[in-house]
Structures are given as C-alpha cells and as structure tokens.
Design an enzyme around this catalytic site. Structure first.
Site, PDB file in Angstrom:
ATOM      1  N   GLU A  93       0.956  -1.378   0.027  1.00  0.00           N
ATOM      2  CA  GLU A  93       0.170  -0.138   0.073  1.00  0.00           C
ATOM      3  C   GLU A  93       0.848   1.220   0.002  1.00  0.00           C
ATOM      4  O   GLU A  93       1.913   1.373   0.681  1.00  0.00           O
ATOM      5  CB  GLU A  93      -0.893   0.103   1.289  1.00  0.00           C
ATOM      6  CG  GLU A  93      -1.993  -1.080   0.990  1.00  0.00           C
ATOM      7  CD  GLU A  93      -3.093  -0.936   2.213  1.00  0.00           C
ATOM      8  OE1 GLU A  93      -4.310  -1.638   1.627  1.00  0.00           O
ATOM      9  OE2 GLU A  93      -3.058  -0.153   2.936  1.00  0.00           O
ATOM     10  N   CYS A 106       3.365   8.429   1.399  1.00  0.00           N
ATOM     11  CA  CYS A 106       3.992   7.523   2.469  1.00  0.00           C
ATOM     12  C   CYS A 106       4.297   6.073   1.480  1.00  0.00           C
ATOM     13  O   CYS A 106       3.243   5.599   1.147  1.00  0.00           O
ATOM     14  CB  CYS A 106       2.960   7.128   3.430  1.00  0.00           C
ATOM     15  SG  CYS A 106       3.711   5.750   4.695  1.00  0.00           S
ATOM     16  N   CYS A 113       7.252  -7.609   6.936  1.00  0.00           N
ATOM     17  CA  CYS A 113       8.545  -7.167   7.720  1.00  0.00           C
ATOM     18  C   CYS A 113       8.955  -8.097   8.601  1.00  0.00           C
ATOM     19  O   CYS A 113       8.252  -8.826   9.502  1.00  0.00           O
ATOM     20  CB  CYS A 113       8.219  -5.714   8.237  1.00  0.00           C
ATOM     21  SG  CYS A 113       9.677  -4.945   8.942  1.00  0.00           S
ATOM     22  N   CYS A 117       7.826  -5.981  15.198  1.00  0.00           N
ATOM     23  CA  CYS A 117       7.334  -5.435  16.211  1.00  0.00           C
ATOM     24  C   CYS A 117       5.929  -5.986  16.833  1.00  0.00           C
ATOM     25  O   CYS A 117       5.091  -6.260  16.031  1.00  0.00           O
ATOM     26  CB  CYS A 117       7.007  -3.961  15.862  1.00  0.00           C
ATOM     27  SG  CYS A 117       8.814  -3.066  15.394  1.00  0.00           S
ATOM     28  N   CYS A 120       2.715  -3.849  15.525  1.00  0.00           N
ATOM     29  CA  CYS A 120       2.519  -3.553  14.251  1.00  0.00           C
ATOM     30  C   CYS A 120       1.893  -4.713  13.288  1.00  0.00           C
ATOM     31  O   CYS A 120       2.482  -5.789  13.488  1.00  0.00           O
ATOM     32  CB  CYS A 120       4.015  -3.101  13.742  1.00  0.00           C
ATOM     33  SG  CYS A 120       3.876  -2.862  11.820  1.00  0.00           S
ATOM     34  N   GLY A 169       7.206  -2.474   5.744  1.00  0.00           N
ATOM     35  CA  GLY A 169       8.741  -2.810   5.641  1.00  0.00           C
ATOM     36  C   GLY A 169       9.760  -2.019   6.407  1.00  0.00           C
ATOM     37  O   GLY A 169       9.213  -0.992   6.836  1.00  0.00           O
ATOM     38  N   GLU A 170      10.705  -2.600   6.523  1.00  0.00           N
ATOM     39  CA  GLU A 170      11.968  -1.832   7.143  1.00  0.00           C
ATOM     40  C   GLU A 170      12.842  -1.527   6.037  1.00  0.00           C
ATOM     41  O   GLU A 170      13.697  -2.289   5.478  1.00  0.00           O
ATOM     42  CB  GLU A 170      12.515  -2.723   8.295  1.00  0.00           C
ATOM     43  CG  GLU A 170      13.953  -2.277   8.645  1.00  0.00           C
ATOM     44  CD  GLU A 170      13.793  -0.982   9.200  1.00  0.00           C
ATOM     45  OE1 GLU A 170      13.147  -0.584   9.948  1.00  0.00           O
ATOM     46  OE2 GLU A 170      14.711  -0.057   8.935  1.00  0.00           O
ATOM     47  N   SER A 201      12.373   6.372   7.965  1.00  0.00           N
ATOM     48  CA  SER A 201      11.948   5.905   9.149  1.00  0.00           C
ATOM     49  C   SER A 201      12.381   4.646   9.236  1.00  0.00           C
ATOM     50  O   SER A 201      12.102   3.498   8.537  1.00  0.00           O
ATOM     51  CB  SER A 201      10.459   5.937   9.495  1.00  0.00           C
ATOM     52  OG  SER A 201      10.213   5.368  10.399  1.00  0.00           O
ATOM     53  N   SER A 223      12.107   4.948  15.089  1.00  0.00           N
ATOM     54  CA  SER A 223      10.907   4.509  15.729  1.00  0.00           C
ATOM     55  C   SER A 223      11.464   3.874  16.951  1.00  0.00           C
ATOM     56  O   SER A 223      12.087   2.746  17.118  1.00  0.00           O
ATOM     57  CB  SER A 223      10.313   3.263  15.072  1.00  0.00           C
ATOM     58  OG  SER A 223       9.518   3.753  13.778  1.00  0.00           O
ATOM     59  N   LEU A 224      11.367   4.796  18.059  1.00  0.00           N
ATOM     60  CA  LEU A 224      11.957   4.305  19.506  1.00  0.00           C
ATOM     61  C   LEU A 224      11.025   3.849  20.278  1.00  0.00           C
ATOM     62  O   LEU A 224      11.152   2.656  20.821  1.00  0.00           O
ATOM     63  CB  LEU A 224      12.584   5.526  19.873  1.00  0.00           C
ATOM     64  CG  LEU A 224      13.488   5.471  21.096  1.00  0.00           C
ATOM     65  CD1 LEU A 224      14.708   4.826  20.711  1.00  0.00           C
ATOM     66  CD2 LEU A 224      13.645   6.934  21.769  1.00  0.00           C
ATOM     67  N   HIS A 225       9.948   4.140  20.504  1.00  0.00           N
ATOM     68  CA  HIS A 225       8.653   3.678  21.325  1.00  0.00           C
ATOM     69  C   HIS A 225       9.202   2.976  22.687  1.00  0.00           C
ATOM     70  O   HIS A 225       8.131   2.456  23.260  1.00  0.00           O
ATOM     71  CB  HIS A 225       8.192   2.412  20.440  1.00  0.00           C
ATOM     72  CG  HIS A 225       7.719   2.692  19.059  1.00  0.00           C
ATOM     73  ND1 HIS A 225       7.324   3.977  18.552  1.00  0.00           N
ATOM     74  CD2 HIS A 225       7.999   2.169  17.685  1.00  0.00           C
ATOM     75  CE1 HIS A 225       7.191   4.069  17.464  1.00  0.00           C
ATOM     76  NE2 HIS A 225       7.494   3.005  16.769  1.00  0.00           N
ATOM     77  N   ASN A 303      -2.970   2.639  16.864  1.00  0.00           N
ATOM     78  CA  ASN A 303      -3.851   2.258  16.147  1.00  0.00           C
ATOM     79  C   ASN A 303      -4.205   0.743  16.298  1.00  0.00           C
ATOM     80  O   ASN A 303      -3.374   0.031  15.970  1.00  0.00           O
ATOM     81  CB  ASN A 303      -3.710   2.349  14.659  1.00  0.00           C
ATOM     82  CG  ASN A 303      -3.681   3.878  14.347  1.00  0.00           C
ATOM     83  OD1 ASN A 303      -4.741   4.372  14.498  1.00  0.00           O
ATOM     84  ND2 ASN A 303      -2.651   4.027  13.512  1.00  0.00           N
ATOM     85  N   CYS A 346      -0.864   4.461  10.328  1.00  0.00           N
ATOM     86  CA  CYS A 346       0.511   3.583  10.394  1.00  0.00           C
ATOM     87  C   CYS A 346       0.226   2.167  11.256  1.00  0.00           C
ATOM     88  O   CYS A 346      -0.819   1.903  11.974  1.00  0.00           O
ATOM     89  CB  CYS A 346       1.356   4.304  11.494  1.00  0.00           C
ATOM     90  SG  CYS A 346       1.478   5.966  11.213  1.00  0.00           S
TER      91      CYS A 346
HETATM   92  N1  SAH Z   1       9.776  -0.251   9.336  1.00  0.00           N
HETATM   93  C1  SAH Z   1      10.030   1.203   9.753  1.00  0.00           C
HETATM   94  C2  SAH Z   1       9.067   2.213   8.830  1.00  0.00           C
HETATM   95  C3  SAH Z   1       7.615   1.751   8.637  1.00  0.00           C
HETATM   96  S1  SAH Z   1       6.651   1.602  10.240  1.00  0.00           S
HETATM   97  C4  SAH Z   1       9.848   1.796  10.972  1.00  0.00           C
HETATM   98  O1  SAH Z   1       9.592   0.939  11.833  1.00  0.00           O
HETATM   99  O2  SAH Z   1      10.233   3.030  11.327  1.00  0.00           O
HETATM  100  C5  SAH Z   1       6.145   3.429  10.313  1.00  0.00           C
HETATM  101  C6  SAH Z   1       5.590   3.912  11.735  1.00  0.00           C
HETATM  102  O3  SAH Z   1       4.408   3.321  12.043  1.00  0.00           O
HETATM  103  C7  SAH Z   1       6.758   3.420  12.735  1.00  0.00           C
HETATM  104  O4  SAH Z   1       7.085   4.420  13.761  1.00  0.00           O
HETATM  105  C8  SAH Z   1       5.941   2.184  13.419  1.00  0.00           C
HETATM  106  O5  SAH Z   1       6.300   2.051  14.576  1.00  0.00           O
HETATM  107  C9  SAH Z   1       4.631   2.796  13.346  1.00  0.00           C
HETATM  108  N2  SAH Z   1       3.419   1.908  13.886  1.00  0.00           N
HETATM  109  C10 SAH Z   1       3.427   0.479  13.639  1.00  0.00           C
HETATM  110  N3  SAH Z   1       2.443  -0.095  14.015  1.00  0.00           N
HETATM  111  C11 SAH Z   1       1.604   1.058  14.452  1.00  0.00           C
HETATM  112  C12 SAH Z   1       0.267   0.900  15.234  1.00  0.00           C
HETATM  113  N4  SAH Z   1      -0.617  -0.067  15.284  1.00  0.00           N
HETATM  114  N5  SAH Z   1      -0.118   2.195  15.372  1.00  0.00           N
HETATM  115  C13 SAH Z   1       0.564   3.277  15.383  1.00  0.00           C
HETATM  116  N6  SAH Z   1       1.879   3.412  14.639  1.00  0.00           N
HETATM  117  C14 SAH Z   1       2.205   2.172  14.393  1.00  0.00           C
HETATM  118 FE1  SF4 Z   2       8.598  -3.460  10.542  1.00  0.00          FE
HETATM  119 FE2  SF4 Z   2       8.548  -1.057  11.161  1.00  0.00          FE
HETATM  120 FE3  SF4 Z   2       6.456  -2.406  11.633  1.00  0.00          FE
HETATM  121 FE4  SF4 Z   2       8.459  -2.601  13.264  1.00  0.00          FE
HETATM  122  S1  SF4 Z   2       7.117  -0.779  13.013  1.00  0.00           S
HETATM  123  S2  SF4 Z   2       7.386  -4.655  12.251  1.00  0.00           S
HETATM  124  S3  SF4 Z   2      10.116  -2.262  11.580  1.00  0.00           S
HETATM  125  S4  SF4 Z   2       7.116  -2.022   9.770  1.00  0.00           S
END
Ligand code: SAH
Ligand code: SF4
Length: 361
Positions: A93, A106, A113, A117, A120, A169-170, A201, A223-225, A303, A346
């Site tokens: 997408e 985007c 991926c 995480c 995600c 994806g990463e 990112s 993406s620190l989190h 989300n 996201c």
């Molecule tokens: N893989 C890369 C880029 C794609 S993810 C990365 O992780 O940075 C893009 C962003 O969406 C990241 O910051 C990710 O942590 C966030 N994301 C993933 N799942 C999400 C969710 N359920 N709700 C909100 N943001 C989310």
């Molecule tokens: Fe992959 Fe980014 Fe999702 Fe983590 S947040 S699973 S690195 S797409």
C-alpha cells in the site's frame, strides 16, 4: 527474443548503459530520463522529440511499467490510499496525506517485515520479499499520475511535495533498492523531490543509520517507542540486537555526517500503562542529553488492530507526556491519525484486504 528491460528503477548510469547497448548516443539517455521522470511518460509513443524509428526501437527493447491499482480509497479527510500489485501478484500500500501547506506520500519498501514489532500489523505479516527500486519509485509515480502532477512542477507549490518511507517494511533491511529509489526520486532532472523533504523511518538497523546521511542526505526518523531497553525489547525484539545505546551512537554519527540536519525525529507510540509514564518521558530526555542528540519527538497514538492487545494511552496521559518533553525544550506534538476510516494509518496497511481474504468481517 530476449526479454525487454524495465526502465523505471534504473539509475542514470544504468540507463545510459542500456541506451548504449541498443547503439544510441548518451544524450538519448538524458532525453529518455526526462520523459520518464519529468514528463511522467508511460508510453514511448509520448516521447515526441524522438524520431519515430527511435521510439519504435525503444519499445522493442524496453518497458515502462506502473504497478496495477487493485483498489483505492479516499477518506473523509482526503487521505488517499492505493493497494498496488506487482507483476508477481505481491501487493503493498501507498498513502497520500494532504496537509495545508504540503502533501506527503508514504511509500513501502518490503512486502511484510522481518522486524516483527508486536504492535505493528505489517510486522505480524512476516517478510515475503524486498521491493525492487522500480517498485519503490513507481509507488510515488502512481500518486503523481492520480493528481496529474506531470510534468514536474517548477514551483514549490505541489500537491505531492514530501515523501516519507514509513509504509510497509523496514527500509534499512532493503538498503540497496531503497537508496537507489530515493536517489531517483530526488534527482533534480526528474521527479525532483528535495532530499530535505524526504524522511526515512527505521526501527534502528544500526549499521546503516549513518549511511542515510552520507549516501542520501535525507531526514531520519527512528521508531523508538521505548525509553529503556527493558520496555523496548518487549515490544521491538530487534532491540536485543541493536539496543538503545547503539542506536544513540549511530544517531550521533548521523548528525556528524549530515550537513545542516536540524534534528532527528523520534517516533514514539503511546501504549497505555506500558511506555507512557512521566518517568518514561524523563528517560527520553536523559538519553537525548547524554548523547547530545538534537531531537524532535512525534508522539503517535496507537492504532489498534484485531488480535493485538495493546491499548492507546488516554488523551490526558498523552498530553502529560508531551508536556513533560516540552518542559525540557523538546518539540513533542501528538500526531493526528489520518485516514482512519479507510485504515490508512500507521501499522494498519494492507490489513483489511487480508482479513477480507481470510473471511474476517
Ligand atoms: N519499519 C520502519 C518504517 C515503517 S513503520 C519503522 O518501523 O520505522 C512506520 C511507523 O508506524 C513506525 O514508527 C511504526 O512504529 C508505526 N506503527 C506501527 N504500528 C503501529 C500502530 N499499530 N499504530 C501506530 N503506529 C504504528
Ligand atoms: Fe517492521 Fe516498522 Fe512494523 Fe516494526 S514498525 S514491524 S520495523 S514495519
């Protein structure tokens, strides 16, 4: 007959080599590049300053392909989402997010991926394959087709002004193709999105972080989190391989290499009761101070998606977290979720279609 070569996704040097291969002079490569990336031509017959014979020769040897648009949706807030299919049937997408003073596309870099995480949805889909440079570049081209932004506008007022590599994806697990694609997208004689308007990112693939500065010169988002290794490893298993201290050192190196990079963005998902205390906010402040990182935080409301147990932080908690970071001089806006009615936000990309396939209502 040998197979035709796809021109989209070739670097300038590779395109020159292809043009030489069919016995044409180097300046023809310049013209073709201009047609592909400045004019947005999808057919050789459109290349009107080339002779008919040459156009025919090009068509005999090469292709120009856009991915197939399988579905598209525009949300109430004008967020636009495309489900794109490539020649092998794999799908990703792409999302366009219009804002008052800019418009951001985007783009995705992988099908699925491998980082996995836990919050995600893409991460729950496992990795299928890397996208090619052509597949990455053409996502942006589909968006430009839709908004009729060809030829490349010369002024600064564009609908599609920015790119974020934040889709599926990463990107730093697909460095070669992602970098190649971003170089094409930022080329001044083509699509010409300035590197300052491109943000990559990453979940923190440490060895490649400094290259984002030296190879690309675009912006960086991490993406620190999690504010400490214990929390981060729990939600991002990759943290065991590349812990926070390593990421911070890589960010230092990024800052060193990046000419006039004002700040690094840290994305921080707010998960209720898990990483959203004031103590967590202060841990972030300490980290940035200790490693002297010029940071900006993007606080992301989680989300939810079916099968994932986390809950988003309450508005009050999110607000307090943001305030705490601001108290120490950091910008920390709480991101507004866009396109929620079409699941364009996201971490949700491609989820609905897959559920449809699986019969989930
Ligand atoms: N893989 C890369 C880029 C794609 S993810 C990365 O992780 O940075 C893009 C962003 O969406 C990241 O910051 C990710 O942590 C966030 N994301 C993933 N799942 C999400 C969710 N359920 N709700 C909100 N943001 C989310
Ligand atoms: Fe992959 Fe980014 Fe999702 Fe983590 S947040 S699973 S690195 S797409």
């Amino acid at each position: 007959m040998t197979e035709k070569t796809e021109l989209i996704g070739l670097s300038k040097t590779e395109l020159e080599a292809e043009i030489a291969r069919i016995g044409e002079k180097p300046f023809r490569a310049k013209q073709v590049w201009h047609w592909l990336y400045h004019q947005g031509a999808v057919d050789f017959s459109q290349m009107s300053n080339l002779s008919k014979d040459l156009r025919q020769k090009l068509a005999e040897n090469f292709t120009v392909t856009r991915p197939k648009i399988v579905a598209e949706q525009v949300s109430a807030d004008k967020t636009h989402k495309w489900l794109l299919e490539f020649s092998d049937g794999q799908r990703v997408e792409t999302v366009y997010i219009p804002e008052e003073d800019r418009g951001t596309v985007c783009i995705s870099t992988q099908v699925g991926c491998a980082v996995g995480c836990t919050f995600c949805h893409t991460g729950s889909q496992k990795i299928t394959r890397n996208l090619t440079a052509a597949e990455i570049v053409s996502q942006f081209m589909v968006a430009r087709d839709a908004y009729n932004e060809w030829p490349t506008p010369t002024d600064e007022i564009r609908y599609l002004s920015n790119i974020v590599v934040m889709g599926m994806g990463e990107p730093l697990h697909n460095v070669e193709n992602t970098f190649k694609a971003l170089k094409i997208l930022s080329d001044g004689e083509g699509i010409a999105i300035s590197r300052r308007k491109i943000t990559l990112s990453t979940s923190g693939i440490v060895p490649h972080i400094p290259e984002v500065a030296s190879e690309l010169g675009c912006r960086l988002a991490i993406s620190l989190h999690g504010s400490n290794n214990e929390i981060r490893s729990r939600i991002m298993p990759i943290n065991k391989k590349y812990p926070i201290e390593e990421i911070m050192k890589a960010c230092q190196e990024f800052q060193k290499r990046a000419a006039n990079c004002r700040y690094i963005t840290f994305e921080y998902l707010l998960l209720d009761g898990l990483n959203d205390s004031l103590e967590n906010a202060r841990e972030l402040v300490e980290l940035m101070k200790k490693y002297k990182i010029d940071a900006k935080f993007n606080l992301i409301p989680f989300n939810p998606w079916p099968g994932c147990d986390y809950r988003p932080s309450s508005r009050n908690r999110a607000f307090a977290f943001s305030k705490e970071l601001q108290k120490f001089g950091f910008a920390a806006p709480i991101r507004v979720a866009r396109g929620q009615d079409i699941l364009a936000a996201c971490g949700q990309l491609k989820s609905k279609k897959q559920e449809d396939k699986a019969g989930v209502k």
